[in-house]
Design an enzyme around this catalytic site. Structure first.
Site, PDB file in Angstrom:
ATOM      1  N   ASP A 284       0.847  -1.202   0.000  1.00 50.15           N
ATOM      2  CA  ASP A 284       0.000   0.000   0.000  1.00 50.15           C
ATOM      3  C   ASP A 284       0.883   1.252   0.000  1.00 50.15           C
ATOM      4  O   ASP A 284       0.387   2.370  -0.115  1.00 50.15           O
ATOM      5  CB  ASP A 284      -1.008  -0.015   1.165  1.00 50.15           C
ATOM      6  CG  ASP A 284      -0.359   0.030   2.536  1.00 50.15           C
ATOM      7  OD1 ASP A 284       0.880  -0.104   2.624  1.00 50.15           O
ATOM      8  OD2 ASP A 284      -1.097   0.182   3.534  1.00 50.15           O
ATOM      9  N   SER A 285       2.205   1.056   0.087  1.00 49.20           N
ATOM     10  CA  SER A 285       3.143   2.174  -0.122  1.00 49.20           C
ATOM     11  C   SER A 285       2.962   2.762  -1.512  1.00 49.20           C
ATOM     12  O   SER A 285       3.461   3.846  -1.797  1.00 49.20           O
ATOM     13  CB  SER A 285       4.587   1.702   0.072  1.00 49.20           C
ATOM     14  OG  SER A 285       4.855   0.526  -0.659  1.00 49.20           O
TER      15      SER A 285
ATOM     16  N   LYS B 165      -1.093  -9.638   2.797  1.00 48.78           N
ATOM     17  CA  LYS B 165      -0.365  -9.225   4.010  1.00 48.78           C
ATOM     18  C   LYS B 165      -1.231  -8.238   4.766  1.00 48.78           C
ATOM     19  O   LYS B 165      -1.925  -7.418   4.144  1.00 48.78           O
ATOM     20  CB  LYS B 165       0.961  -8.570   3.618  1.00 48.78           C
ATOM     21  CG  LYS B 165       1.685  -7.895   4.767  1.00 48.78           C
ATOM     22  CD  LYS B 165       3.057  -7.401   4.366  1.00 48.78           C
ATOM     23  CE  LYS B 165       3.096  -5.981   3.854  1.00 48.78           C
ATOM     24  NZ  LYS B 165       2.549  -4.958   4.778  1.00 48.78           N
TER      25      LYS B 165
ATOM     26  N   GLU C  10       9.257  -4.814  10.359  1.00 46.87           N
ATOM     27  CA  GLU C  10       9.726  -3.534   9.818  1.00 46.87           C
ATOM     28  C   GLU C  10      10.322  -2.643  10.913  1.00 46.87           C
ATOM     29  O   GLU C  10       9.723  -2.460  11.975  1.00 46.87           O
ATOM     30  CB  GLU C  10       8.546  -2.798   9.145  1.00 46.87           C
ATOM     31  CG  GLU C  10       8.954  -1.435   8.584  1.00 46.87           C
ATOM     32  CD  GLU C  10       7.908  -0.777   7.696  1.00 46.87           C
ATOM     33  OE1 GLU C  10       6.844  -1.382   7.442  1.00 46.87           O
ATOM     34  OE2 GLU C  10       8.164   0.356   7.257  1.00 46.87           O
TER      35      GLU C  10
HETATM   36  O1  KIV Z   1       3.366  -1.063   1.669  1.00 44.68           O
HETATM   37  C1  KIV Z   1       4.514  -1.487   1.767  1.00 44.68           C
HETATM   38  O2  KIV Z   1       5.340  -1.392   0.841  1.00 44.68           O
HETATM   39  C2  KIV Z   1       4.890  -2.109   3.016  1.00 44.68           C
HETATM   40  C3  KIV Z   1       6.328  -2.035   3.372  1.00 44.68           C
HETATM   41  C4  KIV Z   1       6.694  -0.657   3.777  1.00 44.68           C
HETATM   42  C5  KIV Z   1       6.656  -2.973   4.446  1.00 44.68           C
HETATM   43  O3  KIV Z   1       4.059  -2.588   3.729  1.00 44.68           O
END
Ligand code: KIV
Length: 289
Positions: free
Chosen positions: A45-46, A114, A184
């Site tokens: 979700d980044s 996730k 993380e």
């Molecule tokens: O959204 C993402 O890329 C993540 C990472 C920062 C762990 O959850």
């Protein structure tokens, strides 16, 4: 190369082979990630910050995630893909969590999902999703969706009691049925303690070198996302500068009439057609009607 499965990741863990995990949010990047032989892709979700320009991950919707997951699957048909459950897609109830996890698999083409959190609620969601037949990865330590409670994007587990709590969370998620856990932004002693006590692959992002594998955000490690770079990122390229310079050169060439070059970047027409074309244009009525 055949797509890796959960069994391959377990085998890698047992053999001490590191699992390489990288984010991707679009078709072109996913193609390059697969070409590079990366073991696992996170459609994180980044993407809200890296691709959509939000300040946090919180505005990202299920529809955003599904759209990007589909694009990544088209670019990386033979790579194991984890779809990241966005804010409010699993927090409310086990039922909503199972429904949205199912969308990642059925519509997005993901192999697993996730979700963030290490408390009893996250454990309950993991158990419910796992019992519906979907692989779930846990995510503990810094969990950006709870950024307000964690006081910003800050490393977690930096005192002994907080560190013990994170190790307990890892145990809780493993018992709930997580097939793997992402840890993380914790001190490497915490990453090591979790890894040594786990029977499932522990993947780290800013959790030190002792975890079974590593994740990074692709746009950080190639220097594309320049708003900020976390301490744990190693930069392998400065793509932002390369691309910006290419854009500047293009702008200069257009402004100076250097691009496009006739005969090089243009389509051809037979000489007699060109002659006829100009003759036709001279006729007074050709452009009428
Ligand atoms: O959204 C993402 O890329 C993540 C990472 C920062 C762990 O959850």
């Amino acid at each position: 190369m055949a797509k890796k499965t959960r069994l391959d990741f377990n085998e890698m863990m047992v053999k001490g082979e590191k699992i390489v995990y990288l984010t991707a949010y679009d078709y072109l990047t996913a193609k390059m990630v697969e070409k590079a032989g990366i073991d696992m892709i996170l459609v994180g979700d980044s993407l809200g910050m890296v691709t959509l320009g939000y300040e946090t991950t919180l505005p990202v919707s299920m529809d955003d995630m599904i759209r990007h997951c589909q694009a990544v699957r088209r670019g990386a048909p033979n790579t194991f893909i984890v779809g990241d459950m966005p804010y409010m897609s699993y927090q409310v109830s086990d039922e909503e969590a199972v429904y949205n996890a199912g969308r990642f698999i059925r519509e997005g083409g993901a192999d697993a999902v996730k979700l963030e959190g290490g408390g009893p609620r996250a454990a309950s969601r993991i158990k419910a999703i796992n019992e519906s037949g979907i692989l779930v990865m846990g995510h503990i330590g810094l969990t950006p969706q709870s950024m307000a409670q964690q006081g910003g994007y800050k490393a977690q587990g930096r005192n002994s009691q907080a560190a013990v709590n994170i190790v307990k969370e890892a145990k809780r998620l493993e018992e709930a049925g997580a097939f793997s856990i992402l840890v993380e932004a914790v001190p490497s002693a915490v990453g090591k303690a979790i890894t040594e006590r786990a029977n499932i692959p522990i993947l780290g992002i800013g959790a030190g070198p002792y975890t079974h594998g590593q994740l990074v955000i692709y746009a950080d490690m190639i220097g594309l996302y320049d708003n900020f770079t976390p301490k744990f990122v190693k930069k392998y390229a400065d793509v932002n500068e390369i691309i910006t310079n290419a854009f500047k050169e293009y702008a200069k060439d257009v402004r100076e009439g250097i691009f496009p070059v006739d005969g090089e970047h243009t389509y051809k027409m037979k000489e007699e057609e060109v002659e006829e074309f100009f003759k036709l244009l001279e006729k007074s009525d050709v452009l009428e009607g």
